[in-house]
Write an enzyme that holds these catalytic residues in place. Structure first.
Site, PDB file in Angstrom:
ATOM      1  N   GLN A 129      15.722   6.151   1.253  1.00  0.00           N
ATOM      2  CA  GLN A 129      15.923   4.787   0.773  1.00  0.00           C
ATOM      3  C   GLN A 129      15.848   4.748  -0.752  1.00  0.00           C
ATOM      4  O   GLN A 129      14.959   5.387  -1.308  1.00  0.00           O
ATOM      5  CB  GLN A 129      14.843   3.859   1.364  1.00  0.00           C
ATOM      6  CG  GLN A 129      15.214   2.396   1.285  1.00  0.00           C
ATOM      7  CD  GLN A 129      14.125   1.466   1.841  1.00  0.00           C
ATOM      8  OE1 GLN A 129      13.003   1.878   2.072  1.00  0.00           O
ATOM      9  NE2 GLN A 129      14.467   0.210   2.038  1.00  0.00           N
ATOM     10  N   PRO A 256       5.827   9.100  -3.671  1.00  0.00           N
ATOM     11  CA  PRO A 256       5.878   8.029  -4.678  1.00  0.00           C
ATOM     12  C   PRO A 256       5.637   6.623  -4.137  1.00  0.00           C
ATOM     13  O   PRO A 256       5.515   5.683  -4.917  1.00  0.00           O
ATOM     14  CB  PRO A 256       7.312   8.145  -5.224  1.00  0.00           C
ATOM     15  CG  PRO A 256       8.107   8.740  -4.108  1.00  0.00           C
ATOM     16  CD  PRO A 256       7.164   9.647  -3.366  1.00  0.00           C
ATOM     17  N   MET A 260       6.679   4.667   3.945  1.00  0.00           N
ATOM     18  CA  MET A 260       8.116   4.598   4.185  1.00  0.00           C
ATOM     19  C   MET A 260       8.327   4.608   5.691  1.00  0.00           C
ATOM     20  O   MET A 260       7.852   5.496   6.393  1.00  0.00           O
ATOM     21  CB  MET A 260       8.820   5.792   3.506  1.00  0.00           C
ATOM     22  CG  MET A 260      10.321   5.841   3.743  1.00  0.00           C
ATOM     23  SD  MET A 260      11.179   4.416   3.000  1.00  0.00           S
ATOM     24  CE  MET A 260      12.441   4.137   4.236  1.00  0.00           C
ATOM     25  N   GLU A 261       9.059   3.591   6.162  1.00  0.00           N
ATOM     26  CA  GLU A 261       9.135   3.276   7.587  1.00  0.00           C
ATOM     27  C   GLU A 261      10.089   4.148   8.392  1.00  0.00           C
ATOM     28  O   GLU A 261      10.754   3.649   9.299  1.00  0.00           O
ATOM     29  CB  GLU A 261       9.527   1.802   7.726  1.00  0.00           C
ATOM     30  CG  GLU A 261      10.948   1.441   7.233  1.00  0.00           C
ATOM     31  CD  GLU A 261      11.045   1.011   5.775  1.00  0.00           C
ATOM     32  OE1 GLU A 261      10.183   1.428   4.983  1.00  0.00           O
ATOM     33  OE2 GLU A 261      11.983   0.279   5.425  1.00  0.00           O
ATOM     34  N   GLU A 286       4.207  -0.942   7.487  1.00  0.00           N
ATOM     35  CA  GLU A 286       5.226   0.038   7.916  1.00  0.00           C
ATOM     36  C   GLU A 286       5.511  -0.089   9.408  1.00  0.00           C
ATOM     37  O   GLU A 286       6.651   0.053   9.842  1.00  0.00           O
ATOM     38  CB  GLU A 286       4.785   1.462   7.559  1.00  0.00           C
ATOM     39  CG  GLU A 286       4.507   1.712   6.079  1.00  0.00           C
ATOM     40  CD  GLU A 286       5.586   1.217   5.117  1.00  0.00           C
ATOM     41  OE1 GLU A 286       6.765   1.177   5.509  1.00  0.00           O
ATOM     42  OE2 GLU A 286       5.249   0.839   3.987  1.00  0.00           O
ATOM     43  N   TYR A 373       9.678  -9.131  -1.460  1.00  0.00           N
ATOM     44  CA  TYR A 373       8.454  -9.037  -0.654  1.00  0.00           C
ATOM     45  C   TYR A 373       7.751 -10.394  -0.548  1.00  0.00           C
ATOM     46  O   TYR A 373       7.530 -10.903   0.542  1.00  0.00           O
ATOM     47  CB  TYR A 373       7.475  -8.028  -1.275  1.00  0.00           C
ATOM     48  CG  TYR A 373       7.895  -6.581  -1.125  1.00  0.00           C
ATOM     49  CD1 TYR A 373       7.371  -5.799  -0.107  1.00  0.00           C
ATOM     50  CD2 TYR A 373       8.817  -6.000  -1.988  1.00  0.00           C
ATOM     51  CE1 TYR A 373       7.733  -4.465   0.044  1.00  0.00           C
ATOM     52  CE2 TYR A 373       9.193  -4.668  -1.851  1.00  0.00           C
ATOM     53  CZ  TYR A 373       8.647  -3.909  -0.834  1.00  0.00           C
ATOM     54  OH  TYR A 373       9.017  -2.596  -0.682  1.00  0.00           O
TER      55      TYR A 373
HETATM   56  N1  BES Z   1      10.568   0.631   2.534  1.00  0.00           N
HETATM   57  C1  BES Z   1       9.557   0.407   1.580  1.00  0.00           C
HETATM   58  C2  BES Z   1       9.565   1.413   0.463  1.00  0.00           C
HETATM   59  C3  BES Z   1      10.867   1.512  -0.312  1.00  0.00           C
HETATM   60  C4  BES Z   1      11.591   0.388  -0.648  1.00  0.00           C
HETATM   61  C5  BES Z   1      11.344   2.747  -0.690  1.00  0.00           C
HETATM   62  C6  BES Z   1      12.797   0.513  -1.333  1.00  0.00           C
HETATM   63  C7  BES Z   1      12.532   2.873  -1.391  1.00  0.00           C
HETATM   64  C8  BES Z   1      13.266   1.749  -1.696  1.00  0.00           C
HETATM   65  C9  BES Z   1       8.174   0.380   2.230  1.00  0.00           C
HETATM   66  O1  BES Z   1       8.145  -0.242   3.473  1.00  0.00           O
HETATM   67  C10 BES Z   1       7.256  -0.421   1.350  1.00  0.00           C
HETATM   68  O2  BES Z   1       7.494  -1.581   1.171  1.00  0.00           O
HETATM   69  N2  BES Z   1       6.224   0.221   0.828  1.00  0.00           N
HETATM   70  C11 BES Z   1       5.225  -0.406  -0.020  1.00  0.00           C
HETATM   71  C12 BES Z   1       3.971  -0.674   0.742  1.00  0.00           C
HETATM   72  C13 BES Z   1       3.835  -2.006   1.337  1.00  0.00           C
HETATM   73  C14 BES Z   1       2.443  -2.184   1.912  1.00  0.00           C
HETATM   74  C15 BES Z   1       4.195  -3.170   0.461  1.00  0.00           C
HETATM   75  C16 BES Z   1       4.841   0.578  -1.103  1.00  0.00           C
HETATM   76  O3  BES Z   1       5.284   1.724  -1.054  1.00  0.00           O
HETATM   77  O4  BES Z   1       4.094   0.206  -1.987  1.00  0.00           O
HETATM   78 ZN    ZN Z   2       8.378  -2.352   3.334  1.00  0.00          ZN
END
Ligand code: BES
Ligand code: ZN
Length: 587
Positions: A129, A256, A260-261, A286, A373
């Protein structure tokens, strides 16, 4: 020409349906080499377009035979990579692309043994992603196209490593280094993922478990104990879990993101392991993506809020069911603070605060802000409030049912919302104001948090030397400490910060969120100078961008450019290129 989404060269006339990978992984040259075979959806088109980035294409076969076909590789675009266009002779049912990856592929992070916890084996993991899958698989790299996939992955036979994918996974290492995978539900390309390392497995219940390096396995399983309850809660809210198995993978420090789901195999940061289960909201998030995101997917990155806003909403519903209403509200209120800061930062580019984005010619990474978000969360929460919980819950279940294994746009969502919820219940709501306009429509729901009132009242007392003796903060939750730290104003004396630090142990906390917020606060005053050693230690052992990027930013704002550069030079070899790119943009 009809386009599918702004970030793919693929065209709707010719699309793929199933992918079969046969790959060999070489840790010495840091490359993957093999074939990708695609079954196509019926088409009369003469050409099919794929996305590639830093890939070497060797040859392309038709219908599984040695019969090759012509292909062309377009000019390199720094954002999108290259278009691979392949001529389709009549009656082409399948294509096989022989290819290899390059060491610099942005989706692949190759770690040397010393970059893992145990330090004995190398490690490889992918991050697809938003548009990086094209750097390890030639693919139609858009979330609007869904495919099933299978894979055979061959590791050096004596590697002693386990290979995992976002698919049906092994529980033990294979003797010959060969691993087979199958994902029989159609998923978007960004969810195809791979991880290889010295991993072991522990079941958490009948259909959940955790993979981690052996030394971390027990602690990981303990930290994740509550996922069982979360899964029950999630199914009650969203309907049945349709992915059969849900495992978690604890990644090395360089990962990083928080999480990641990837379907069936959620990737999780090791900073989750606080030792007290205090950071598990991340896991709820997730897990919620198994519905919002993986079952119903944003059709393009312009619709990213559909993935993340919905997921934050579901995350807080899960927290509410498992830990109570108050906990969910604490999270929502901190989210509101994050959103306010983001809106403030974005005042000069109001369009970036719309839920529906226009990322044409822009990196979809730009979409990763608190807008999708948290504005997304408050949008869904507002709808819930207007409809009432019971009515909204019926809508929610039907939404996941009607769109399962589909990718949808914001417009499709809005139409569905009006037809199935707002109109039949005669609810008047200017949903468009949330989606196509900047900022936040007023008024809207904001939780009153009793536990934050306690913090408000405690602050004047705490900022005194004898704080610990007069206040009992033993029951405080992580969110209360974050709220507390955020509230410390910048005219506070260094001496008071030091005393507080000594009584509450912020700068030695095992909780990465508290530690991060404490450092960030210290960078508002001169107190950071006292914490330089701890800060340096944090920046060299954590790779999660959400934590390290604002800290480098804070150092630079303090005029500590040289120091920031010095730390970065030492730490960056352990960061993922995603984190490196963001930080280097600061320098
Ligand atoms: N899918 C996202 C991470 C992401 C988004 C990766 C866009 C690459 C591009 C993941 O679900 C996410 O939102 N992770 C957050 C944690 C969450 C608790 C808000 C993070 O990594 O901080
Ligand atoms: Zn997310």
């Amino acid at each position: 020409m009809k386009t599918i989404c702004p970030h793919t060269y693929a065209r709707p006339e010719a699309t793929i349906q199933h992918l079969e990978l046969d790959l060999k992984v070489d840790f010495l040259s840091k490359t993957i080499r093999g074939t990708a075979t695609y079954s196509l959806n019926p088409t009369v088109a003469e050409k099919i377009y794929f996305d590639i980035h830093s890939l070497d294409i060797h040859s392309i076969w038709i219908n599984g035979t040695y019969a090759t076909t012509d292909f062309e590789i377009g000019p390199h675009d720094s954002l999108l990579g290259q278009a691979l266009s392949i001529r389709l002779p009549q009656n082409t049912l399948s294509l096989t692309i022989h290819y290899s990856t390059r060491e610099e592929a942005p989706a692949l992070q190759w770690l040397n043994p010393e970059q893992t916890t145990e330090g004995t084996h190398p490690f490889l993991y992918t991050q697809g992603q938003p548009i990086m899958t094209r750097s390890w698989i030639p693919i139609q790299d858009t979330p609007s196209i869904r495919i099933t996939y299978g894979a055979k992955v061959t590791l050096p036979s004596d590697s002693g490593m386990m290979c995992l994918m976002s698919a049906r996974n092994p529980k033990e290492k294979s003797q010959d280094g060969v691993y087979q995978f199958s994902m029989n539900k159609p998923i978007p390309s960004y969810l195809i993922s791979l991880a290889i390392g010295n991993l072991s497995y522990q079941a958490l219940n009948d259909n959940m478990g955790v993979y981690a390096e052996p030394v971390l396995l027990e602690a990981s399983a303990w930290e994740l104990e509550e996922v069982d309850q979360m899964m029950h809660a999630a199914q009650e809210i969203c309907g049945n879990f349709l992915w059969e198995q849900q495992d978690f993978l604890i990644l090395p420090k360089s990962f990083p993101y928080g999480g990641m789901e990837n379907p069936r195999l959620i990737f999780i940061t090791p900073t989750l392991l606080a030792g007290d289960k205090s950071l598990v909201s991340l896991v709820a998030h997730e897990l919620a993506h198994s519905w919002s995101g993986n079952l119903v997917t944003n059709a393009s990155w312009n619709d990213f809020w559909l993935n993340e806003g919905f997921t934050v909403y579901l995350e807080r519903r899960i927290l509410e069911m498992v830990y109570g209403e108050e906990t969910a509200e604490l999270h929502a209120f901190l989210g509101y603070q994050d959103l306010m800061v983001e809106l403030d930062k974005s005042s000069e580019k109001p369009k970036s605060t719309h839920l529906k984005l226009n990322l044409q010619d822009q990196n979809p990474e730009e979409a990763i802000t608190f807008i999708p978000y948290e504005k997304g969360y408050f949008f869904i929460k507002e709808i819930e409030k207007l409809a009432g919980r019971d009515t909204f819950d019926i809508f929610l279940k039907k939404y996941f049912e009607d769109f399962r294994f589909k990718s949808i746009t914001t417009e499709q969502f809005l139409e569905y919302l009006f037809e199935n919820l707002l109109d039949p219940h005669k609810i008047s709501f200017a949903a468009e104001d949330w989606v196509y306009a900047p900022g936040l429509p007023q008024p809207f729901f904001l939780p009153l948090c009793h536990k934050f009132k306690i913090v408000d009242e405690a602050i004047p007392k705490i900022v005194r030397a004898d704080a610990k003796t007069i206040l009992d903060t033993r029951q405080w939750e992580t969110q209360q400490w974050i709220y507390f730290i955020r509230k410390l104003s910048d005219n506070i004396q260094n001496q008071d910060l030091l005393t507080m630090d000594q009584s509450f142990g912020f700068s030695t906390s095992g909780n990465s969120e508290i530690l991060f917020h404490w450092f960030l606060n210290a960078l508002q005053s001169e107190y950071y100078k006292t914490l330089m050693q701890e800060l340096e230690q944090f920046l060299t052992t954590v790779g999660r961008r959400k934590f390290i990027l604002p800290l480098y930013e804070g150092l630079i704002r303090k005029g500590e450019y040289a120091k920031a550069k010095e730390i970065y030079t030492q730490a960056s070899k352990n960061y993922h290129s995603i984190a490196r790119n963001s930080i280097e943009a600061l320098f």
